[in-house]
Motif scaffolding. Structure first.
Motif, mmCIF file in Angstrom:
data_model
loop_
_atom_site.group_PDB
_atom_site.id
_atom_site.type_symbol
_atom_site.label_atom_id
_atom_site.label_comp_id
_atom_site.label_asym_id
_atom_site.label_seq_id
_atom_site.Cartn_x
_atom_site.Cartn_y
_atom_site.Cartn_z
ATOM 1 N N THR A 92 0.831 -1.204 0.000
ATOM 2 C CA THR A 92 0.000 0.000 0.000
ATOM 3 C C THR A 92 0.865 1.253 0.000
ATOM 4 O OG1 THR A 92 -1.702 -1.166 1.269
ATOM 5 C CG2 THR A 92 -1.828 1.239 1.233
ATOM 6 N N VAL A 93 0.407 2.245 -0.768
ATOM 7 C CA VAL A 93 1.009 3.574 -0.727
ATOM 8 C C VAL A 93 0.020 4.515 -0.062
ATOM 9 C CG1 VAL A 93 1.798 5.543 -2.079
ATOM 10 C CG2 VAL A 93 2.451 3.236 -2.759
ATOM 11 N N THR A 94 0.525 5.256 0.910
ATOM 12 C CA THR A 94 -0.312 6.245 1.581
ATOM 13 C C THR A 94 0.400 7.591 1.554
ATOM 14 O OG1 THR A 94 0.636 5.670 3.740
ATOM 15 C CG2 THR A 94 -1.397 4.530 3.099
ATOM 16 N N GLY A 95 -0.308 8.615 1.992
ATOM 17 C CA GLY A 95 0.274 9.949 1.990
ATOM 18 C C GLY A 95 0.261 10.547 0.593
ATOM 19 N N VAL A 96 1.304 11.292 0.270
ATOM 20 C CA VAL A 96 1.446 11.927 -1.045
ATOM 21 C C VAL A 96 2.780 11.475 -1.630
ATOM 22 C CG1 VAL A 96 1.519 14.080 -2.336
ATOM 23 C CG2 VAL A 96 0.079 13.919 -0.289
ATOM 24 N N LEU A 97 2.712 10.532 -2.554
ATOM 25 C CA LEU A 97 3.932 9.963 -3.127
ATOM 26 C C LEU A 97 4.435 10.838 -4.262
ATOM 27 C CD1 LEU A 97 5.916 7.528 -3.288
ATOM 28 C CD2 LEU A 97 4.427 6.593 -5.059
ATOM 29 N N GLU A 98 5.718 11.188 -4.191
ATOM 30 C CA GLU A 98 6.356 11.932 -5.268
ATOM 31 C C GLU A 98 7.118 10.953 -6.159
ATOM 32 O OE1 GLU A 98 8.918 14.924 -3.785
ATOM 33 O OE2 GLU A 98 7.339 16.118 -2.882
ATOM 34 N N ASN A 99 6.727 10.903 -7.407
ATOM 35 C CA ASN A 99 7.464 10.064 -8.358
ATOM 36 C C ASN A 99 8.312 10.955 -9.254
ATOM 37 O OD1 ASN A 99 8.236 7.833 -10.083
ATOM 38 N ND2 ASN A 99 6.764 8.651 -11.544
ATOM 39 N N ARG A 100 9.642 10.798 -9.121
ATOM 40 C CA ARG A 100 10.562 11.564 -9.946
ATOM 41 C C ARG A 100 11.354 10.665 -10.891
ATOM 42 N NH1 ARG A 100 10.713 16.681 -7.849
ATOM 43 N NH2 ARG A 100 9.856 16.871 -5.750
ATOM 44 N N GLY A 101 11.030 9.399 -10.871
ATOM 45 C CA GLY A 101 11.693 8.452 -11.766
ATOM 46 C C GLY A 101 10.658 7.691 -12.573
ATOM 47 N N ASN A 102 10.685 6.357 -12.452
ATOM 48 C CA ASN A 102 9.718 5.501 -13.138
ATOM 49 C C ASN A 102 8.924 4.721 -12.107
ATOM 50 O OD1 ASN A 102 10.436 5.594 -16.214
ATOM 51 N ND2 ASN A 102 12.395 5.439 -15.152
ATOM 52 N N TYR A 103 7.614 4.960 -12.089
ATOM 53 C CA TYR A 103 6.720 4.253 -11.183
ATOM 54 C C TYR A 103 5.945 3.229 -11.995
ATOM 55 C CZ TYR A 103 2.848 3.383 -7.963
ATOM 56 O OH TYR A 103 1.914 2.784 -7.152
ATOM 57 N N ASN A 104 6.169 1.925 -11.684
ATOM 58 C CA ASN A 104 5.495 0.847 -12.390
ATOM 59 C C ASN A 104 4.438 0.238 -11.482
ATOM 60 O OD1 ASN A 104 7.222 1.143 -14.617
ATOM 61 N ND2 ASN A 104 8.735 -0.232 -13.721
ATOM 62 N N TYR A 105 3.196 0.322 -11.904
ATOM 63 C CA TYR A 105 2.125 -0.252 -11.095
ATOM 64 C C TYR A 105 1.736 -1.616 -11.639
ATOM 65 C CZ TYR A 105 -2.212 -1.135 -8.703
ATOM 66 O OH TYR A 105 -3.182 -1.727 -7.940
ATOM 67 N N PHE A 106 1.761 -2.621 -10.727
ATOM 68 C CA PHE A 106 1.340 -3.978 -11.081
ATOM 69 C C PHE A 106 0.131 -4.401 -10.247
ATOM 70 C CE2 PHE A 106 5.906 -3.664 -11.882
ATOM 71 C CZ PHE A 106 5.960 -4.027 -13.219
ATOM 72 N N SER A 107 0.219 -4.185 -8.930
ATOM 73 C CA SER A 107 -0.894 -4.547 -8.046
ATOM 74 C C SER A 107 -0.698 -3.836 -6.714
ATOM 75 C CB SER A 107 -0.939 -6.068 -7.824
ATOM 76 O OG SER A 107 0.239 -6.514 -7.166
ATOM 77 N N GLY A 108 -1.699 -3.930 -5.859
ATOM 78 C CA GLY A 108 -1.635 -3.294 -4.558
ATOM 79 C C GLY A 108 -2.543 -2.082 -4.494
ATOM 80 N N ALA A 109 -2.561 -1.470 -3.307
ATOM 81 C CA ALA A 109 -3.451 -0.344 -3.061
ATOM 82 C C ALA A 109 -2.664 0.955 -3.046
ATOM 83 C CB ALA A 109 -4.175 -0.529 -1.731
ATOM 84 N N PHE A 110 -3.292 1.984 -3.608
ATOM 85 C CA PHE A 110 -2.720 3.326 -3.566
ATOM 86 C C PHE A 110 -3.756 4.205 -2.881
ATOM 87 C CE2 PHE A 110 -0.729 7.191 -4.495
ATOM 88 C CZ PHE A 110 0.533 6.958 -5.037
ATOM 89 N N ALA A 111 -3.612 4.305 -1.557
ATOM 90 C CA ALA A 111 -4.618 5.021 -0.783
ATOM 91 C C ALA A 111 -4.371 6.518 -0.747
ATOM 92 C CB ALA A 111 -4.649 4.467 0.649
ATOM 93 N N GLY A 112 -3.161 6.935 -1.103
ATOM 94 C CA GLY A 112 -2.832 8.348 -1.017
ATOM 95 C C GLY A 112 -2.977 9.057 -2.349
ATOM 96 N N SER A 113 -2.202 10.121 -2.492
ATOM 97 C CA SER A 113 -2.182 10.908 -3.726
ATOM 98 C C SER A 113 -0.844 10.712 -4.426
ATOM 99 C CB SER A 113 -2.398 12.394 -3.421
ATOM 100 O OG SER A 113 -3.675 12.626 -2.865
ATOM 101 N N LEU A 114 -0.835 10.938 -5.728
ATOM 102 C CA LEU A 114 0.373 10.728 -6.528
ATOM 103 C C LEU A 114 0.754 12.019 -7.243
ATOM 104 C CD1 LEU A 114 2.559 8.924 -7.744
ATOM 105 C CD2 LEU A 114 0.894 8.154 -9.448
ATOM 106 N N LEU A 115 1.967 12.462 -6.990
ATOM 107 C CA LEU A 115 2.539 13.591 -7.718
ATOM 108 C C LEU A 115 3.535 13.017 -8.717
ATOM 109 C CD1 LEU A 115 3.274 16.119 -4.815
ATOM 110 C CD2 LEU A 115 1.310 16.083 -6.347
ATOM 111 N N ASN A 116 3.221 13.114 -9.987
ATOM 112 C CA ASN A 116 4.041 12.483 -11.017
ATOM 113 C C ASN A 116 4.910 13.516 -11.724
ATOM 114 O OD1 ASN A 116 5.120 10.724 -12.899
ATOM 115 N ND2 ASN A 116 3.355 10.859 -14.258
ATOM 116 N N TYR A 117 6.204 13.488 -11.379
ATOM 117 C CA TYR A 117 7.183 14.323 -12.064
ATOM 118 C C TYR A 117 7.985 13.507 -13.072
ATOM 119 C CZ TYR A 117 6.272 17.485 -8.143
ATOM 120 O OH TYR A 117 5.673 18.302 -7.213
#
Length: 740
Positions: free
Chosen positions: A199-224
């Protein structure tokens, strides 16, 4: 070690250091100096406020006997091969911790690493909780740098990384089942974040490569950086999704029903790039729609700045709704990524006007273009569709005119040998001309063999017979180079010149010539061919009073062309044919003057050649929707020449041998680049421009003539064209003549 050990300086070395035991506690206070061990076991408290602690093996906190170990690092340097937290807490508020691996791997225990300051550097960090163990890494400050970070749990275990401050820099983060990544602050820089459970919670900052396969993303995603959602994967973001101008959303597509989707519970703010990624060899088709690639319960703001292509000609177009985005497949045959020339872009523009067609033969043709995987392949297909090969008709028409003109010029040159040999003019047969050329097919620069004949001080006698007839077979071989604007070809011209002339009062010659030539040309690339049957008729006159000479001709030629264009790409193979008619006007003039110095003769000369060709418009057959309707075309060539030749006549035993060398500078005034319009039956006009074959070049040549007093002569002539763009030329003429 039990009790208290204080080190403030010096160096202490030991193989094994154990702080605390099952029955007694222990304290090691390192404030200065150096501690060197192979292994350090801490089941109590180790306080490092300075100094250096070097462990060549493993640093272990806690024991299997439920003894909790605590390591407090506030200053100094800790260097280890590996660090294992069995049951305990590592508190780092300062200093530097450098290790090969940091891990929490034990059953049922609660283990913690608290980083509030200082520097942690590890090759790998593995927090993999077993059974009911609970592991947490709490970073509120400092810097954590690692090549790989693994979070996860097995059999109800849990591992959590709480990032609330400081900087986390990782090569790869693997978030697995039982793991939680919670970012509420700080800075995250991960080259690769694989979300494959947990699980991802909070506000995740992605500054590289984020690969989603499965799991929960309960927070917010900032995609840089780049977010990659595989085909058939539904990526649900519980909070908000924000993509920056430098961010990219990559969606895998494996079939019309299997494609990546991202569902946002909050609001989505869009920017950056949307990139479709085709998987498993799947091919999309024009006007296909992938609905709901992104949905947002809180609504959409912004737009993607760019949408990637599916193929070089199939582009993605985002369609925006209040709470969702669809992805449309659309044709674009002029997009900058194709790298088209101006002629190819003209074809692309026409195809864009027809891009809505999805059925019939043209629909199949467009589909075959859409399946091409490289821009260069598309450009090649467009080149084949264009009237490129029809532009060769004028080039080959000029080549045929040049061959016929050379035959007549050789005839005049042979007549000028008369005074040199001291023979009267009689009717006779012209020589056999063999012309070898590696030219572009435009008329050759050397259009006459105007050797200056020597004249005697004594006026020549009138000829016994004023009439002459002749027959000159001829052959030319040539090559035009391929360029970005026009397909090259090889050609062969075989034919003859025949005619009769009459000498008026010895100095003026008038004549009428005709003949025939057959041209065969084969195109490079996809192939095809041109044939041309040419029937010329020309009137000419020559003034040969003595040291000066002048020659001119006017003529017409009928050109019966047959053009075949082969088209071949991506499984498509067909050929078009047509038989256009061409009408040609030709004119030529040349003059020179002999300057004699001893046994040498220098002859300055000038020439002017003009040719105009009209080719009727035509419509092709055999190519179905790729048949072209080509407008009538006109082409002009006006070429000037200036130069000189030098001859050295030698006479012995009644036989005259005259070697010669010559050089001319040629300048083309008209035949540079020609416009040509054509269209498909469905509409649209290709504004095609032919290749410029160069305007300035030189001709260098040499020849030799042998004449006997028995009305028999032989000659050999060679010249080469130098410096003309896109082609070279070599011309060889051999002849034999008999007079009677």
């Amino acid at each position: 070690m039990c009790g208290i050990f204080n080190q403030s300086g010096g160096t202490y070395r030991t193989t094994y250091l154990s702080v605390g035991s099952y029955d007694y506690g222990g304290f090691y206070n390192l404030s200065g100096g150096t501690l060197v061990t192979e292994r350090t076991y801490c089941s109590s408290i180790f306080d490092q406020t300075g100094g250096t602690h070097i462990v060549s093996g493993e640093l272990s906190l806690g024991s299997d006997h439920d003894l909790r170990g605590i390591y407090n690092l506030s200053d100094g340097n800790l260097t280890t091969k590996s660090e294992l937290i069995h049951f305990g807490t590592f508190n780092q508020s300062g200093g530097t911790n450098t290790t090969g691996s940091l891990s929490m791997m034990e059953n049922t225990n609660i283990n913690t690493y608290n980083l509030s300051g200082g520097i942690l550097s590890a090759q790998s960090e593995v927090f993999k909780a077993y059974a009911f163990a609970q592991y947490s890494f709490n970073q509120s400050g400092g810097t954590n740098t690692t090549s790989s970070l693994t979070l996860g749990g097995i059999f109800f275990g849990s591992s959590t990384y709480n990032l609330s401050g400081g900087n986390l820099t990782a090569g790869t983060i693997d978030l697995n089942t039982g793991g939680t990544f919670n970012q509420t602050g700080g800075s995250l820089t991960a080259t690769l974040f694989n979300h494959q459970g947990g699980t991802v919670t909070g506000v995740l900052e992605n500054r590289g490569n984020y690969n989603y396969f499965s799991g929960a993303f309960a927070g917010s995603l900032l995609n840089y950086g780049a977010v990659n959602v595989g085909a058939g994967t539904a990526f649900a973001v519980g909070g908000n999704y924000t993509q920056s101008v430098g961010g990219s959303l990559l969606l895998g597509i494996a079939s019309p029903a299997s494609y990546g989707k991202i569902s946002v519970g909050g609001a989505a703010s869009l920017n950056g790039t949307l990139t479709p990624v085709l998987l498993g060899g799947y091919r999309v088709h024009a006007n296909q729609v992938f609905t709901g690639i992104l949905t947002a319960g809180g609504g959409l703001t912004g737009r993607f700045n760019a949408v990637g292509n599916f193929t070089p000609t199939l582009i993605g177009v985002a369609r925006y709704h209040t709470n969702s985005v669809d992805l449309l497949v659309q044709r674009d045959y002029t997009n900058p990524g194709l790298g088209l020339s101006s002629n190819q872009a003209a074809v692309g523009a026409v195809l864009n006007s027809l891009a809505g067609i999805t059925s019939g033969d043209l629909g199949g043709v467009l589909g075959s273009i859409d399946s091409l995987s490289r821009g260069s392949e598309v450009a090649n297909a467009f080149q084949q569709i264009s009237p490129d090969k029809a532009a060769s008709l004028a080039t080959l028409g000029f080549a045929g005119a040049g061959l016929f003109r050379r035959g007549l010029a050789n005839r005049i040159t042979n007549l000028r040998y008369r005074g040199l040999a001291g023979m009267g003019e009689t009717s006779g047969l012209g020589g056999f001309n063999l012309n070898y050329s590696k030219a572009s097919g435009i008329m050759l620069a050397y259009n006459s063999s105007s050797l200056a004949g020597l004249v005697t001080a004594k006026k020549q006698a009138a000829p016994e017979s004023p009439w002459g007839v002749y027959l000159d077979p001829a052959l030319a071989l040539g090559t035009q180079k391929s360029t970005v604007n026009q397909t090259g070809f090889n050609f062969t011209i075989a034919g003859f010149t025949a005619g009769a002339d009459y000498r008026v009062k010895g100095d003026l010659l008038v004549g009428l010539a005709t003949g025939y030539s057959h041209t065969g040309a084969s195109f490079r690339g996809s192939g095809g061919a041109v044939e041309n049957n040419t029937w010329p008729i020309t009137a000419y006159a020559a003034y040969l009073p003595g040291s000066i000479y002048a020659y001119g001709s006017l003529g017409y030629a009928l050109n019966l062309f047959r053009l075949e264009r082969n088209l071949s790409w991506s499984g498509l193979s067909r050929a078009t044919t047509t038989s256009p008619v061409g009408h040609q006007f030709n004119a030529y003039g040349e003059a020179g003057y002999d300057l004699k110095t001893g046994s040498m003769v220098l002859t300055p000369l000038v020439s002017l050649a003009y040719s105009k060709l009209w080719v009727n418009g035509f419509t092709e057959s055999g190519g179905n929707s790729l048949n072209l309707q080509v407008d009538a075309q006109q082409a002009d060539s006006l070429q000037t020449g200036v130069g000189a030749r030098i001859a050295a006549p030698m006479r012995r035993n009644g036989v005259t041998v005259t070697p010669q060398a010559y050089a001319t500078y040629q300048h083309e005034l008209s035949d540079t680049s020609r416009g040509l319009d054509a269209r498909l039956s469905q509409g649209g006009t290709f504004a095609f421009q032919s290749e410029n074959l160069g305007q300035d070049f030189a001709v260098l040549g040499a020849s030799a003539t042998l004449m006997s007093p028995k009305n028999f002569s032989l000659y050999l002539d060679y010249n080469t064209e130098l410096g003309r763009e896109n082609y070279t030329a070599h011309n060889l003429t051999a002849g034999v003549r008999f007079e009677f």
